[in-house]
Design an enzyme around this catalytic site. Structure first.
Site, PDB file in Angstrom:
ATOM      1  N   SER A   1       0.829  -1.129  -0.195  1.00  0.00           N
ATOM      2  CA  SER A   1      -0.021   0.253   0.098  1.00  0.00           C
ATOM      3  C   SER A   1       0.915   1.241   0.242  1.00  0.00           C
ATOM      4  CB  SER A   1      -1.086  -0.011   0.862  1.00  0.00           C
ATOM      5  OG  SER A   1      -1.992   1.030   1.188  1.00  0.00           O
TER       6      SER A   1
ATOM      7  N   ASP B   1     -10.384  -3.736  -5.259  1.00  0.00           N
ATOM      8  CA  ASP B   1      -9.607  -2.784  -4.297  1.00  0.00           C
ATOM      9  C   ASP B   1     -10.247  -1.369  -4.799  1.00  0.00           C
ATOM     10  OD1 ASP B   1      -7.990  -1.024  -3.171  1.00  0.00           O
ATOM     11  OD2 ASP B   1      -6.337  -2.454  -3.455  1.00  0.00           O
TER      12      ASP B   1
ATOM     13  N   HIS C   1      -8.452  -4.308  -0.705  1.00  0.00           N
ATOM     14  CA  HIS C   1      -6.851  -3.617  -0.179  1.00  0.00           C
ATOM     15  C   HIS C   1      -5.978  -4.493   0.356  1.00  0.00           C
ATOM     16  CE1 HIS C   1      -4.294  -0.268  -1.024  1.00  0.00           C
ATOM     17  NE2 HIS C   1      -4.047  -0.171   0.238  1.00  0.00           N
TER      18      HIS C   1
HETATM   19  C1  MLT Z   1      -1.400   5.937  -0.176  1.00  0.00           C
HETATM   20  O1  MLT Z   1      -1.782   6.879   0.485  1.00  0.00           O
HETATM   21  O2  MLT Z   1      -0.256   5.646  -0.407  1.00  0.00           O
HETATM   22  C2  MLT Z   1      -2.486   4.961  -0.659  1.00  0.00           C
HETATM   23  O3  MLT Z   1      -3.673   5.851  -0.712  1.00  0.00           O
HETATM   24  C3  MLT Z   1      -2.624   3.687   0.363  1.00  0.00           C
HETATM   25  C4  MLT Z   1      -2.716   3.940   1.586  1.00  0.00           C
HETATM   26  O4  MLT Z   1      -2.008   4.161   2.360  1.00  0.00           O
HETATM   27  O5  MLT Z   1      -3.933   3.779   2.054  1.00  0.00           O
END
Ligand code: MLT
Length: 218
Positions: free
Chosen positions: A110, A160, A191
């Site tokens: 992520s 996701d 996710h």
């Molecule tokens: C991010 O901010 O890098 C993406 O939205 C993924 C997350 O951290 O939720």
């Protein structure tokens, strides 16, 4: 070995298999920390050294690797700044712990996958390879990097809502156009990671481990 004082709070687990010169750079998701991915790292590449920094940006007390303006909307200037800071940390840690700086593979989830993408696009010399779990396009670089010889795994979730399949397809194209050898799999789910993702990542590591060693011995 106890951790040295470097520019990021981090964990470092030395290699337990002396024949493995690859180091895994573990990059956690929003709200995670330097301990989160140690178990995953030792499962994906048993015996390899693990280097796991904690993101320096706090969002409501939750560590991240760079600032965002809203979910999925990144503060690109901060992303660039933090990407360079992370690249400097990796170089510093390679020196401090005697790591092969040409054989570092990122494993990012992520937000951690997004800063790993930043490294590939802005500081490609930092990484030999990357396993990106639920990544997005972090930024569009002004100059296309040369990613020839770099292997990239991208794992996405079909439903996701953050790292959508369309977003993943753009990222695959961005890396492929820059010359990387990209393998991408979309799994059912959102996710969150599933056991199926971890097995796909294990299979990718197993398929490339011999190659990773021969690259490092050149
Ligand atoms: C991010 O901010 O890098 C993406 O939205 C993924 C997350 O951290 O939720």
């Amino acid at each position: 070995m106890s951790e040295k004082k470097l520019s990021f709070t981090h964990r470092f687990i030395p290699a337990t298999d002396p024949t493995i010169t690859e180091t895994l750079l573990l990059l956690h998701g929003t709200g995670g920390n330097e301990n989160d991915l140690l178990g995953l790292g030792s499962r994906l590449r048993p015996g390899a050294a693990l280097l796991s920094p904690r993101g320096k940006v706090l969002e409501n007390g939750m560590p991240r690797f760079f600032r965002r303006l809203a979910e999925g909307v990144f503060d690109v200037e901060d992303l660039k700044k933090q990407t360079h800071a992370l690249a400097e940390f990796v170089a510093e840690a390679a020196q401090a712990y005697g790591l092969d700086e040409h054989n570092i593979t990122a494993v990012g989830y992520s937000n951690g996958a997004n800063i790993a993408g930043g490294l590939l696009l802005l500081r490609p010399e930092t990484l030999a390879a990357a396993a990106l779990l639920r990544p997005m396009v972090p930024l569009l670089p002004e100059k296309q990097p040369d990613l020839k010889g770099k292997e990239i795994l991208i794992l996405s979730g079909r439903s996701d809502p953050i790292a959508t399949p369309t977003e993943t397809a753009r990222l695959v194209k961005l890396f492929s156009d820059a010359g990387a050898a990209v393998k991408a799999h979309t799994k059912p789910g959102g996710h969150q990671l599933s056991e199926e993702d971890i097995r796909a990542a294990e299979a990718w590591f197993a398929s490339r481990s011999t190659k990773a060693e021969s690259v490092s011995k050149r």
